[in-house]
Design an enzyme around this catalytic site. Structure first.
Site, PDB file in Angstrom:
ATOM      1  N   SER A  53       0.810  -1.221   0.000  1.00  0.00           N
ATOM      2  CA  SER A  53       0.000   0.000   0.000  1.00  0.00           C
ATOM      3  C   SER A  53       0.843   1.270   0.000  1.00  0.00           C
ATOM      4  O   SER A  53       0.307   2.363  -0.209  1.00  0.00           O
ATOM      5  CB  SER A  53      -0.924   0.015   1.227  1.00  0.00           C
ATOM      6  OG  SER A  53      -1.851  -1.046   1.174  1.00  0.00           O
ATOM      7  N   HIS A 108     -13.106   0.575  15.654  1.00  0.00           N
ATOM      8  CA  HIS A 108     -13.785  -0.574  16.267  1.00  0.00           C
ATOM      9  C   HIS A 108     -13.160  -0.749  17.645  1.00  0.00           C
ATOM     10  O   HIS A 108     -11.942  -0.631  17.798  1.00  0.00           O
ATOM     11  CB  HIS A 108     -13.584  -1.824  15.411  1.00  0.00           C
ATOM     12  CG  HIS A 108     -14.258  -3.058  15.936  1.00  0.00           C
ATOM     13  ND1 HIS A 108     -15.489  -3.028  16.564  1.00  0.00           N
ATOM     14  CD2 HIS A 108     -13.874  -4.359  15.935  1.00  0.00           C
ATOM     15  CE1 HIS A 108     -15.835  -4.263  16.907  1.00  0.00           C
ATOM     16  NE2 HIS A 108     -14.867  -5.082  16.542  1.00  0.00           N
ATOM     17  N   GLU A 231     -31.997 -12.984  -5.005  1.00  0.00           N
ATOM     18  CA  GLU A 231     -33.054 -12.010  -4.736  1.00  0.00           C
ATOM     19  C   GLU A 231     -32.937 -11.353  -3.362  1.00  0.00           C
ATOM     20  O   GLU A 231     -33.711 -10.443  -3.044  1.00  0.00           O
ATOM     21  CB  GLU A 231     -34.425 -12.663  -4.898  1.00  0.00           C
ATOM     22  CG  GLU A 231     -34.724 -13.025  -6.347  1.00  0.00           C
ATOM     23  CD  GLU A 231     -36.176 -13.403  -6.572  1.00  0.00           C
ATOM     24  OE1 GLU A 231     -37.039 -12.963  -5.796  1.00  0.00           O
ATOM     25  OE2 GLU A 231     -36.439 -14.136  -7.530  1.00  0.00           O
TER      26      GLU A 231
END
Length: 333
Positions: A53, A108, A231
């Site tokens: 990163s 968190h 769905e």
């Protein structure tokens, strides 16, 4: 009802002279860092030199340095790496570089609540937790909105921890949608419970059980996939937009009637009792079994985690799903 805070209640200017180090540049780290930077805050990124990163963060305009260097330079240190790796990184790279008046921030509460990280008494410790995945936190912000945020104050050494938390949440975009104050205990335990009993564990195993029931009764796997998995998005979107009431308004009368008569047969008192057992294992004052099991497995190589992953990856619904999703060209967009 708990008070909601908005941008007008937040003093974003109070953070503009501070340096905020975001530790980690994954989905959530990148999203929050970019949002804060575009809100006018000074953000640097702390990463291991070997992290893939590093190049990404630099290319996106951030000053990147080692975690230790970022923690030393910053006034506010926000840890946005996986729960299981935070404790060790904190002890080695962050704790030696904390000084009085700095702030330690989490999205968190896991490591604070379960005592994996124990900050010194002279720093602020607060939480800014957007209620959405990183990609959504970023996308909604670029569209001019924001996702709701939770804040929590674990330690107020400076007397300004709440002011800092509100401004920080505003910088992430939470003040555009609403900021709600909670506690580290409440956020951690309810978040883990929601993930395990409903959002991830509950939904995934409900879908799999429905799929298996139809297959075992002789129905076509592709039809079972459409009815039990595909769905769900249609239903979840309606629930997200207007609660259960809107979903029940827009589905057919047949579906609504079936909801009332069959839902309680599947999700009955036995299921609720099992949910209570899941919550019991999460609660710290009941022993915190889940956190101990999770960290114990990951810190010893993650064999159980890997075994469970492989089992789920090979479930028949995944094979059917890959085939059908390959036909849905719009999903690639």
């Amino acid at each position: 009802m708990a008070q909601l805070y908005y941008d007008a209640d937040c003093d974003l200017e109070s953070l503009k002279k501070s340096t905020i180090a975001v530790i980690g540049y994954g989905s959530q780290g990148a999203a929050q860092a970019k949002n804060m930077q575009e809100s006018g805050l000074n953000v640097i990124i702390g990463l291991k030199p070997t992290s893939s990163s590093v190049a990404v963060a630099k290319a996106e305009g951030f000053e990147v340095m080692s975690v230790a260097e970022a923690a030393k330079k910053a006034d506010i240190i926000q840890i946005l790496i996986p729960d299981q790796t935070q404790g060790e990184l904190y002890k080695k790279e962050i704790a030696p570089n904390l000084s009085a008046g700095k702030a330690l921030v989490f999205s968190h509460g896991f490591n604070i609540h379960y005592d994996e990280i124990k900050p010194p008494a002279d720093v602020d410790v607060y939480m800014v937790a957007p209620k959405g995945p990183g990609y959504l936190v970023r996308r909604v912000f670029t569209e001019g909105g924001g996702v709701p945020c939770l804040i929590a104050i674990h330690q107020d050494a400076t007397g300004k921890a709440k002011q800092r938390a509100l401004a920080h949440a505003s910088g992430v975009g939470g003040g555009r949608a609403g900021i709600l104050e909670t506690s580290f205990r409440e956020e951690t335990e309810t978040d883990l419970f929601g993930e395990q009993a409903v959002l991830c564990g509950g939904i995934s195993h409900l879908i799999q059980s429905g799929f298996e029931t139809l297959i075992e009764a002789g129905y076509d796997p592709e039809i079972a996939y459409f009815e039990c998995l595909h769905e769900t998005k249609l239903i979840i979107d309606l629930i997200y937009e207007g609660g259960l009431e809107k979903m029940r308004y827009y589905v057919s009368d047949t579906a609504e009637y079936g909801d009332y008569v069959s839902g309680p047969r599947v999700i009955d008192g036995h299921v609720k009792q099992k949910m209570k057992e899941v919550l019991h294992d999460i609660q710290k004052d009941k022993g915190g079994k889940f956190a101990k099991d999770f960290l114990g497995d990951l810190q010893s190589g993650g064999k159980q985690f890997d075994r469970m992953r492989k089992i789920e990856e090979n479930h028949p619904i995944e094979k059917v799903g890959k085939k059908l999703r390959g036909m849905m060209k719009w999903l690639n967009k």
